[in-house]
Design a protein around this motif. Structure first.
Motif, PDB file in Angstrom:
ATOM      1  N   THR A  50     -11.955   2.869   7.965  1.00 22.42           N
ATOM      2  CA  THR A  50     -10.863   1.924   8.241  1.00 22.42           C
ATOM      3  C   THR A  50      -9.880   1.818   7.075  1.00 22.42           C
ATOM      4  OG1 THR A  50     -12.118   0.003   7.465  1.00 22.42           O
ATOM      5  CG2 THR A  50     -12.250   0.497   9.821  1.00 22.42           C
ATOM      6  N   PHE A  51     -10.385   1.935   5.879  1.00 20.41           N
ATOM      7  CA  PHE A  51      -9.530   1.775   4.697  1.00 20.41           C
ATOM      8  C   PHE A  51      -8.484   2.896   4.661  1.00 20.41           C
ATOM      9  CE2 PHE A  51      -8.428   1.371   0.266  1.00 20.41           C
ATOM     10  CZ  PHE A  51      -8.745   0.073  -0.086  1.00 20.41           C
ATOM     11  N   ASP A  52      -8.981   4.125   4.804  1.00 13.93           N
ATOM     12  CA  ASP A  52      -8.112   5.306   4.819  1.00 13.93           C
ATOM     13  C   ASP A  52      -7.095   5.198   5.976  1.00 13.93           C
ATOM     14  OD1 ASP A  52      -7.033   7.837   4.710  1.00 13.93           O
ATOM     15  OD2 ASP A  52      -8.919   8.922   4.822  1.00 13.93           O
ATOM     16  N   ALA A  53      -7.595   4.838   7.164  1.00 11.11           N
ATOM     17  CA  ALA A  53      -6.698   4.777   8.337  1.00 11.11           C
ATOM     18  C   ALA A  53      -5.614   3.717   8.148  1.00 11.11           C
ATOM     19  CB  ALA A  53      -7.505   4.497   9.606  1.00 11.11           C
ATOM     20  N   CYS A  54      -5.979   2.586   7.537  1.00  8.26           N
ATOM     21  CA  CYS A  54      -4.988   1.531   7.280  1.00  8.26           C
ATOM     22  C   CYS A  54      -3.836   2.079   6.424  1.00  8.26           C
ATOM     23  CB  CYS A  54      -5.629   0.361   6.544  1.00  8.26           C
ATOM     24  SG  CYS A  54      -6.339  -0.879   7.603  1.00  8.26           S
ATOM     25  N   LEU A  55      -4.201   2.774   5.353  1.00  9.79           N
ATOM     26  CA  LEU A  55      -3.170   3.258   4.420  1.00  9.79           C
ATOM     27  C   LEU A  55      -2.366   4.403   5.012  1.00  9.79           C
ATOM     28  CD1 LEU A  55      -5.381   3.508   1.210  1.00  9.79           C
ATOM     29  CD2 LEU A  55      -3.712   1.709   1.714  1.00  9.79           C
ATOM     30  N   ARG A  56      -3.095   5.344   5.626  1.00 10.81           N
ATOM     31  CA  ARG A  56      -2.491   6.606   6.039  1.00 10.81           C
ATOM     32  C   ARG A  56      -1.655   6.469   7.311  1.00 10.81           C
ATOM     33  NH1 ARG A  56      -4.600  11.768   4.555  1.00 10.81           N
ATOM     34  NH2 ARG A  56      -6.425  10.713   3.696  1.00 10.81           N
ATOM     35  N   PHE A  57      -2.196   5.743   8.289  1.00  8.66           N
ATOM     36  CA  PHE A  57      -1.553   5.726   9.607  1.00  8.66           C
ATOM     37  C   PHE A  57      -0.931   4.376   9.958  1.00  8.66           C
ATOM     38  CE2 PHE A  57      -5.296   8.633  10.084  1.00  8.66           C
ATOM     39  CZ  PHE A  57      -4.575   9.812  10.081  1.00  8.66           C
ATOM     40  N   LEU A  58      -1.664   3.302   9.668  1.00  9.83           N
ATOM     41  CA  LEU A  58      -1.217   1.987  10.157  1.00  9.83           C
ATOM     42  C   LEU A  58      -0.258   1.318   9.179  1.00  9.83           C
ATOM     43  CD1 LEU A  58      -4.658   0.643  11.474  1.00  9.83           C
ATOM     44  CD2 LEU A  58      -3.075   2.244  12.544  1.00  9.83           C
ATOM     45  N   LYS A  59      -0.258   1.822   7.955  1.00 13.39           N
ATOM     46  CA  LYS A  59       0.584   1.256   6.893  1.00 13.39           C
ATOM     47  C   LYS A  59       0.316  -0.236   6.724  1.00 13.39           C
ATOM     48  CE  LYS A  59       2.418   5.251   6.169  1.00 13.39           C
ATOM     49  NZ  LYS A  59       2.177   5.994   4.951  1.00 13.39           N
ATOM     50  N   GLU A  60      -0.995  -0.536   6.758  1.00 12.67           N
ATOM     51  CA  GLU A  60      -1.440  -1.904   6.510  1.00 12.67           C
ATOM     52  C   GLU A  60      -2.205  -1.906   5.201  1.00 12.67           C
ATOM     53  OE1 GLU A  60      -4.010  -3.715   9.351  1.00 12.67           O
ATOM     54  OE2 GLU A  60      -2.826  -3.066  11.070  1.00 12.67           O
ATOM     55  N   ASP A  61      -2.109  -2.976   4.465  1.00 14.31           N
ATOM     56  CA  ASP A  61      -2.930  -3.108   3.278  1.00 14.31           C
ATOM     57  C   ASP A  61      -4.337  -3.510   3.731  1.00 14.31           C
ATOM     58  OD1 ASP A  61      -4.275  -3.829   0.997  1.00 14.31           O
ATOM     59  OD2 ASP A  61      -2.569  -4.882   0.100  1.00 14.31           O
ATOM     60  N   PRO A  62      -5.333  -2.620   3.491  1.00 15.27           N
ATOM     61  CA  PRO A  62      -6.683  -2.945   3.969  1.00 15.27           C
ATOM     62  C   PRO A  62      -7.247  -4.231   3.366  1.00 15.27           C
ATOM     63  CG  PRO A  62      -6.677  -0.922   2.647  1.00 15.27           C
ATOM     64  CD  PRO A  62      -5.261  -1.309   2.828  1.00 15.27           C
ATOM     65  N   TRP A  63      -6.855  -4.528   2.143  1.00 18.01           N
ATOM     66  CA  TRP A  63      -7.344  -5.768   1.507  1.00 18.01           C
ATOM     67  C   TRP A  63      -6.764  -6.987   2.210  1.00 18.01           C
ATOM     68  CZ3 TRP A  63     -11.174  -5.171  -1.907  1.00 18.01           C
ATOM     69  CH2 TRP A  63     -11.299  -3.945  -2.551  1.00 18.01           C
ATOM     70  N   GLU A  64      -5.509  -6.862   2.599  1.00 13.67           N
ATOM     71  CA  GLU A  64      -4.868  -7.961   3.317  1.00 13.67           C
ATOM     72  C   GLU A  64      -5.543  -8.151   4.678  1.00 13.67           C
ATOM     73  OE1 GLU A  64      -2.845 -10.083   2.300  1.00 13.67           O
ATOM     74  OE2 GLU A  64      -2.188 -11.019   4.178  1.00 13.67           O
ATOM     75  N   ARG A  65      -5.892  -7.016   5.331  1.00 13.27           N
ATOM     76  CA  ARG A  65      -6.626  -7.122   6.602  1.00 13.27           C
ATOM     77  C   ARG A  65      -7.905  -7.923   6.393  1.00 13.27           C
ATOM     78  NH1 ARG A  65      -8.673  -2.204  10.453  1.00 13.27           N
ATOM     79  NH2 ARG A  65      -6.482  -2.281  11.020  1.00 13.27           N
TER      80      ARG A  65
END
Ligand code: PYR
Length: 509
Positions: A50-65
């Motif tokens: 999920t961390f990689d996918a957040c950064l790479r594709f979703l452009k979400e900060d995983p920590w913020e999620r």
């Protein structure tokens, strides 16, 4: 107290297994109230891919999620999957990075850390387990389950004992490929429950369609915690269905205590969510017993399918599937899970496509054979090792002992782009993708990959909206159907002319 505790995985492994980890936080938050009230033992919400996918594709900060989920789920334990010394990436990180990561993850909201190593080399778990214990959170040690001549039940049981001695608060059997059978689950859990006193959990994938049976046999033999996915994200490459397991155990001594009607509401919510991501539906969504022929996890089959398709080599798929167990044997039978699934899969593709086994050897295979991922479970093929690393001796040390502390250097390298300790860790794990994310965030240009328009839900199709193309599954076989004639739904027995696998047929509707 419920006799069987349920971990709901829809927010992590459910969508990782079925829609390539693409679920966005905006689709998680609206249902958090129901999830939090359901009485789950924990919710797996973070880690793995999920961390990689957040950064790479979703452009979400995983920590913020994570922070937003923590806020929306105040009552339930939040759980993550940690790849031991690999954290959430694909290589070993130095101990200071592992320690800082665990500390920040706990501080941002993780209660339960499930920690595994692809080779079951406990030296790769030590730092993470110690760091979790320091935070006072729950450390769950994982046994990566696989089948091979060097993996015996007594070895898994001995590993369970070691994990308990290391201070793990519970132990999970992680059957990431869905290789367990009901009989094997019964034997394994009977052995483990005699050997250890901490709670036992089972995480299994339904690739071969027998996962619920495995869970039942495990429960009958001392397993008290199971992982399930809500119906809309269950089955096949994913996990047993939450609602089904609740029904199966209701009124027995293993009752989960979960409220079925609430779960049904959650299931309906996620049914709609899944439509939104139809473009990411995996090839391996259904049941595929080839996992027992080739020991290849469903997710890996769909990755190989994509890799070969890109190279115009789909016709070689069966050769690659047959090559995977041979490479695995050459490498001493590693369980196939991140990162070993990628290491073995890529080498198998090269062995087939170059027309000569080990003509080209990847750097990862070389590092593996040098011992930099840890100790292989069984003896490796000496001829392959010589070809890969010559006369170089593999290291005996714990791989991370050879890594110097790197956090300070990383902090300097990323400089002002990092606004906090979490940003430095993002960069530490994903130097390219992480840096790009931080740069785009600073520039205000973060743009998630686009979603194709949602597939229309069945209920939206009005009485006149006759479909022109759809899929029909009959006795397990799926047919692509195109309507080629005219006619309107609801007009008695007017015929539709269909093309079923290229053959026009007349059906009455
Ligand atoms: C992961 O490492 O992402 C798994 O799900 C095993």
């Amino acid at each position: 107290m419920p006799k069987v505790n349920v971990t709901e995985v829809v927010l992590r492994d459910g969508h990782q297994s079925l829609i390539a980890t693409r679920m966005r936080t905006e689709d998680m938050l609206p249902i958090c109230g129901e999830l939090d009230a359901a009485g789950y033992w924990s919710l797996e919400v973070w880690g793995g891919a999920t961390f990689d996918a957040c950064l790479r594709f979703l452009k979400e900060d995983p920590w913020e999620r994570l922070r937003r989920l923590r806020e929306a789920l105040p009552k339930t334990r939040l759980q993550m999957l940690l790849r031991g010394q690999n954290l959430l990436g694909y290589r070993h990180y130095s101990d200071d990075v592992v320690e800082a990561f665990v500390e920040r993850a706990a501080d941002n909201g993780i209660d339960v850390f499930r920690i595994f190593d692809a080779l079951n080399d406990v030296r790769n778990l030590e730092t993470a387990v110690r760091a979790v214990k320091r935070t006072g959170r729950h450390a769950q040690g994982a046994i990566c389950y696989t089948i091979s001549p060097v993996h015996r039940v007594e070895d898994f049981v001995a590993l369970g004992r070691t994990l308990e001695e290391m201070g793990c608060d519970s132990i999970v059997v992680k059957d990431m490929a869905g290789l367990l059978t009901p009989a094997a689950a019964a034997e394994l859990f009977a052995g483990l429950s005699e050997a250890v006193s901490v709670p036992l959990a089972l995480h299994t994938h339904d690739s071969a369609g027998v996962a619920a049976l495995c869970q039942l046999k495990a429960i009958e033999n001392g397993c008290t915690h199971i992982d399930t996915a809500i119906s809309a994200f269950s089955g096949g490459a994913s996990h047993p269905c939450t609602e089904s397991m609740v029904v199966a155990l209701e009124g027995t001594e293993h009752d989960t205590g979960l409220d079925l009607e609430r779960l049904q509401r959650i299931g309906f919510y996620f049914r709609e969510v899944r439509r939104k991501y139809h473009q990411f539906e995996s090839e391996a969504t259904g049941i595929d017993t080839r996992v027992h022929t080739f020991q290849v996890p469903g997710g890996m089959i769909s990755n190989l399918y994509l890799q070969l398709r890109e190279q115009g080599a789909l016709a070689r798929m069966n050769e690659v599937l047959a090559e995977i167990p041979r490479v695995r044997e050459d490498l001493g039978f590693p369980p196939l899970v991140t990162p070993t699934s990628q290491i073995v899969g890529t080498q198998a593709v090269l062995n087939v496509l170059t027309g000569e086994r080990y003509k080209t050897i990847t750097n990862e295979v070389k590092l593996y054979l040098k011992g930099h991922y840890g100790r292989p479970p069984g003896p490796v093929n000496e001829a392959v090792r010589r070809q890969a690393i010559g006369s170089e001796e593999p290291i005996e040390a714990r791989p991370a002992d050879l890594l110097r502390p790197e956090l300070e250097r990383l902090r300097e390298e990323i400089g002002a782009l990092a606004g906090c300790a979490e940003d430095v860790l993002t960069f530490a794990m994903f130097p390219d993708v992480g840096r790009r994310f931080l740069e785009e965030r600073q520039a205000g240009t973060l743009t998630p990959e686009p979603l194709e328009p949602p597939a229309a839900p069945a209920a939206d199709a009005g009485p006149q909206a006759a479909p022109v193309a759809f899929k029909v599954t009959i006795h397990g076989e799926t047919y692509e159907i195109r309507v080629t004639g005219s006619g309107h739904r609801g007009q008695g027995s007017r015929p539709y002319y269909l093309v079923v696998d290229g053959v026009p047929e007349e059906v009455l509707v």
